[in-house]
Enzyme design. Structure first.
Site, PDB file in Angstrom:
ATOM      1  N   ASP A 128       0.824  -1.231   0.000  1.00 55.26           N
ATOM      2  CA  ASP A 128       0.000   0.000   0.000  1.00 55.26           C
ATOM      3  C   ASP A 128       0.850   1.269   0.000  1.00 55.26           C
ATOM      4  O   ASP A 128       0.548   2.215  -0.728  1.00 55.26           O
ATOM      5  CB  ASP A 128      -1.054  -0.005   1.125  1.00 55.26           C
ATOM      6  CG  ASP A 128      -0.522  -0.145   2.532  1.00 55.26           C
ATOM      7  OD1 ASP A 128       0.705  -0.347   2.705  1.00 55.26           O
ATOM      8  OD2 ASP A 128      -1.337  -0.061   3.483  1.00 55.26           O
ATOM      9  N   ASP A 164      -5.520  -0.234   5.988  1.00 52.95           N
ATOM     10  CA  ASP A 164      -6.317  -0.597   7.163  1.00 52.95           C
ATOM     11  C   ASP A 164      -7.500   0.360   7.349  1.00 52.95           C
ATOM     12  O   ASP A 164      -8.633  -0.069   7.569  1.00 52.95           O
ATOM     13  CB  ASP A 164      -5.444  -0.577   8.424  1.00 52.95           C
ATOM     14  CG  ASP A 164      -4.226  -1.474   8.283  1.00 52.95           C
ATOM     15  OD1 ASP A 164      -4.173  -2.262   7.329  1.00 52.95           O
ATOM     16  OD2 ASP A 164      -3.320  -1.371   9.136  1.00 52.95           O
TER      17      ASP A 164
HETATM   18  C1  GLA Z   1       0.099  -2.509   8.490  1.00 56.81           C
HETATM   19  C2  GLA Z   1      -0.126  -1.119   7.910  1.00 56.81           C
HETATM   20  C3  GLA Z   1      -0.758  -1.197   6.513  1.00 56.81           C
HETATM   21  C4  GLA Z   1       0.011  -2.165   5.608  1.00 56.81           C
HETATM   22  C5  GLA Z   1       0.275  -3.480   6.326  1.00 56.81           C
HETATM   23  C6  GLA Z   1       1.192  -4.377   5.530  1.00 56.81           C
HETATM   24  O1  GLA Z   1      -1.132  -3.130   8.737  1.00 56.81           O
HETATM   25  O2  GLA Z   1      -0.944  -0.351   8.746  1.00 56.81           O
HETATM   26  O3  GLA Z   1      -0.825   0.086   5.939  1.00 56.81           O
HETATM   27  O4  GLA Z   1       1.195  -1.569   5.136  1.00 56.81           O
HETATM   28  O5  GLA Z   1       0.862  -3.298   7.598  1.00 56.81           O
HETATM   29  O6  GLA Z   1       0.589  -4.738   4.341  1.00 56.81           O
END
Ligand code: GLA
Length: 389
Positions: A35, A169
């Site tokens: 992301d 997320d």
């Molecule tokens: C955490 C971060 C997300 C993403 C994941 C890995 O959850 O908050 O933004 O980068 O790690 O995919």
């Protein structure tokens, strides 16, 4: 029923009528650490949720209560800043974002709590941020759309929690749709829903029990390594703005210039974006075996190239791999602990859980926690404290 208890606690403490909100945690089928590289992710909101009771209080003070921690924190709106109450920072960071967007936030009261396990990779922090952002948006009639609220939550994470996370997320918590996974393009912010055949397959989480405490510093380091990789690529390919633009061949050609560690990080990201695309194509074709293969591939890349797994997560994936009905398994989320996500045929789910518990007990002399996830809708208002959850 947490929302009823939270609403009752709010009434007892503050004596006025709150807005009730639920904010889900998330799973991610595939697309990890892509992301923040402008890449693709495929998450969904799940039935592990944080509940909120929030109401304006007519004063200049923000009064926050963590129901689960039985702790309270009060601060004048004008003095909102990162605090030593770490749980409060996710909320204060959201208040600061509203202020940054020009909103004169008045005093309000907030009680929150829920059942998203902390440090298990289901994004309890994003659920906390998104739930309050949604509640304030309603109470203050500020009219921000969900994508803006998600970005405000992400900024809260950056500025008040010190994790330079991507958008996945917060996006998932706000944009989840029952029965669907959603592919987000983290460059254009376009998204597309794909039905997930929950009558045939379940997504079961197995908790390694390792809390991902190392995650934030290592997480930010991975982000820097990706930036370094892009800088190397740009010397020969100025049009590359992020790893989303790079091909595997370009990354291979830059191996020496990058050094082995940065090269591996870049290789993983480029391949993971391809795997997300493959998984989406497979979902459309109802080829769940191919989705599962992409998940195994993702885990191998996270373990060997991106190096964000840990022995317990690797062991859980290897325990799952030979079991009947298991199509795919991989670590989920930022890594260094938390859960694996397992794609399991419905008829085999009970036997899968039993076999995993047994194998985990044998190896670690500990009880394995598992979660049967149900894919639910994104953040919403609850009209009635007695019907929720
Ligand atoms: C955490 C971060 C997300 C993403 C994941 C890995 O959850 O908050 O933004 O980068 O790690 O995919």
């Amino acid at each position: 029923m947490p929302i009823a208890a939270i609403a009752a606690d709010f009434h007892r403490r503050f004596g006025h009528e709150p807005l009730l909100v639920r904010a889900p945690g998330r799973i991610n089928l595939i697309g990890e650490h892509t992301d923040y590289n402008d890449g693709l992710v495929l998450p969904a909101a799940i039935n592990k949720e944080i509940f909120f009771a929030v109401g304006l209080n007519g004063s200049d003070t923000v009064r926050l209560v963590s129901f689960d921690k039985a702790d309270a924190y009060d601060v004048a709106v004008a003095d909102v800043a990162p605090s030593k109450h770490l749980w409060a920072n996710y909320l204060l960071g959201v208040v600061a974002q509203f202020q940054k967007h020009g909103v004169a936030v008045p005093g309000f009261d907030c009680v929150f709590g829920g059942n998203v396990p902390m440090g298990a990779g289901m994004s309890s922090s994003a659920a906390i941020e998104c739930g309050l952002a949604f509640a304030l948006n309603e109470l203050l009639h500020t009219g921000f759309d969900r994508m803006t609220l998600a970005k405000m939550g992400q900024q809260a994470e950056h500025t008040y929690a010190g994790v330079m996370s991507g958008l996945m997320d917060q996006f998932a918590s706000l944009h989840g749709r029952a029965g669907h996974v959603v592919r987000l393009d983290c460059r254009s912010f376009d998204y597309e829903y794909f039905p997930f055949a929950a009558d045939q397959y379940h997504l079961v989480l197995c908790n390694s029990g390792v809390k991902h405490s190392l995650a934030s510093s290592e997480y930010n380091k991975r982000r820097q390594e990706c930036t370094q990789g892009v800088a190397v690529l740009q010397k020969t390919h100025p049009e590359i703005k992020s790893l989303r633009d790079a091909t595997l061949a370009q990354v291979e050609a830059a191996h020496d210039a990058m050094g082995d560690v940065v090269y591996r990080r870049c290789r993983y990201v480029v391949q993971e974006n391809q795997r997300v695309q493959e998984a989406c194509d497979a979902l459309k074709a109802n080829d769940m075996a191919a989705v599962g293969q992409a998940m195994f591939g993702s885990h191998a890349g996270l373990r060997d190239d991106y190096q964000v797994s840990c022995p317990e997560l690797d062991a859980l994936v290897e325990m799952a791999r030979p079991l009947p009905g298991v199509l795919g398994a991989r670590m989920m989320g930022g890594g260094f602990g938390g859960c694996t996500i397992n794609l399991v045929a419905v008829a085999e789910v009970d036997a899968f859980v039993a076999a995993m518990e047994k194998a985990f007990e044998l190896r670690y002399h500990d009880k394995l926690e598992t979660y049967h996830t149900v894919i639910v809708g994104g953040v919403s208002e609850l009209r009635d404290a007695t019907v929720a959850a």
